[in-house]
Design an enzyme around this catalytic site. Sequence first.
Site, mmCIF file in Angstrom:
data_model
loop_
_atom_site.group_PDB
_atom_site.id
_atom_site.type_symbol
_atom_site.label_atom_id
_atom_site.label_comp_id
_atom_site.label_asym_id
_atom_site.label_seq_id
_atom_site.Cartn_x
_atom_site.Cartn_y
_atom_site.Cartn_z
ATOM 1 N N HIS A 22 0.835 -1.197 0.000
ATOM 2 C CA HIS A 22 0.000 0.000 0.000
ATOM 3 C C HIS A 22 0.872 1.250 0.000
ATOM 4 O O HIS A 22 1.543 1.541 0.985
ATOM 5 C CB HIS A 22 -0.893 -0.030 1.246
ATOM 6 N N GLU A 52 1.434 -0.587 -5.175
ATOM 7 C CA GLU A 52 0.331 0.323 -5.463
ATOM 8 C C GLU A 52 0.807 1.704 -5.896
ATOM 9 O O GLU A 52 1.808 2.210 -5.376
ATOM 10 C CB GLU A 52 -0.558 0.481 -4.220
ATOM 11 N N ASP A 102 -1.162 5.488 -6.382
ATOM 12 C CA ASP A 102 -2.283 6.420 -6.517
ATOM 13 C C ASP A 102 -1.861 7.413 -7.577
ATOM 14 O O ASP A 102 -0.726 7.907 -7.552
ATOM 15 C CB ASP A 102 -2.532 7.155 -5.192
ATOM 16 N N HIS A 130 -0.842 10.342 -3.503
ATOM 17 C CA HIS A 130 -2.127 9.936 -2.948
ATOM 18 C C HIS A 130 -3.164 11.045 -2.983
ATOM 19 O O HIS A 130 -4.343 10.808 -3.237
ATOM 20 C CB HIS A 130 -1.974 9.451 -1.506
ATOM 21 N N GLU A 151 -4.410 3.387 -8.750
ATOM 22 C CA GLU A 151 -5.745 3.880 -8.377
ATOM 23 C C GLU A 151 -5.994 5.226 -9.031
ATOM 24 O O GLU A 151 -5.209 6.175 -8.851
ATOM 25 C CB GLU A 151 -5.890 4.026 -6.856
HETATM 26 CA CA CA Z 1 -4.912 3.948 -2.878
#
Ligand code: CA
Length: 311
Positions: free
Chosen positions: A13, A40, A42, A55, A145
């Site tokens: 994460h 991950e 973002d 993020h 994301e």
């Molecule tokens: Ca995320």
Amino acid sequence: MMPNRISPSVIAHRGASGYLPEHTLAAKALAHAQGADYLEQDVVATRDGRVIVCHDLYLERVTDVAAVFPARNRDDGHYYAIDFDWDEIRELVVSCDAAAVAALVDAAAPAASGELLRICTLDEEIEFIHGLNRAGSHVAGIYPEIKEPRWHAEQGCDLSRALLGVLTDYGYRRAEDPIFVQCVDADELRRLKTELRTDLRLTQLIGRGTDPAHLTREALVAVADYAQAIGPNYRLVLTRDSDGRPIASPLVHSVRDAGLELHPYTFNYAQLPEDVADLEELLVLAYDVLQVDAVFCDFPDLAVGLRDVGA
Ligand code: CA
């Protein structure tokens, strides 16, 4: 190439963000070395249309933007990434604590470390991860994301289209490729499938505040029309029976019936449930009780270690 381990996968994460500043290359390198199956990202957009890994829509939480560009905030106080060109953002230094960043870099880190503690474009990060994949013990996938696609559209930016452009350039095109694309916005995920016609696997994120009454079996079947996984807050899927034993919530059964994978978030030490002793116990419940397909975790070494012990 698929990640080495199939189930359950460990998604780092924001990288190994429990140890190093989130979304820096340093955090991604550590996560890869710790055996994470997916790293991950973002993603948000810059003024000049670059897709960057960050993020927040704004920059001041993780960088020194307020000191470097003191007059560039909007009326709400935020320094939005989309108000800056990439050449400006790449000069900013990232830290867990922006106030401490100058001391951190000045004290010990050589120039190369400064490079590891800045925001990166998605292109840069993918090239870095591909380098790690070539050099390391395993192939890690990526897990971008799409942040606030409607807000980006209001600013004149089609973030999803820009993201897919980068992904295509780096060979992420097919359902078999080691990638999931995640978003909380169901309409945007449907758009990725229908209008933008991607074949990549999609994950529908589900926030903690979602009313479980809306998460019916029929609703999950509808999600399965466009997505391969759901990423719920783990508090929506882990519950207790009348004797206090941990069990999977009804949502988990609906997820299975719909043929979706279960990728709950975020396994870290923040706001642990009162009835769970520590993060280790929570991860074991995810593996043994929820039978998750993947976990988002800030501490990939812990998640990998507990998974492999139980395997
Ligand atoms: Ca995320």
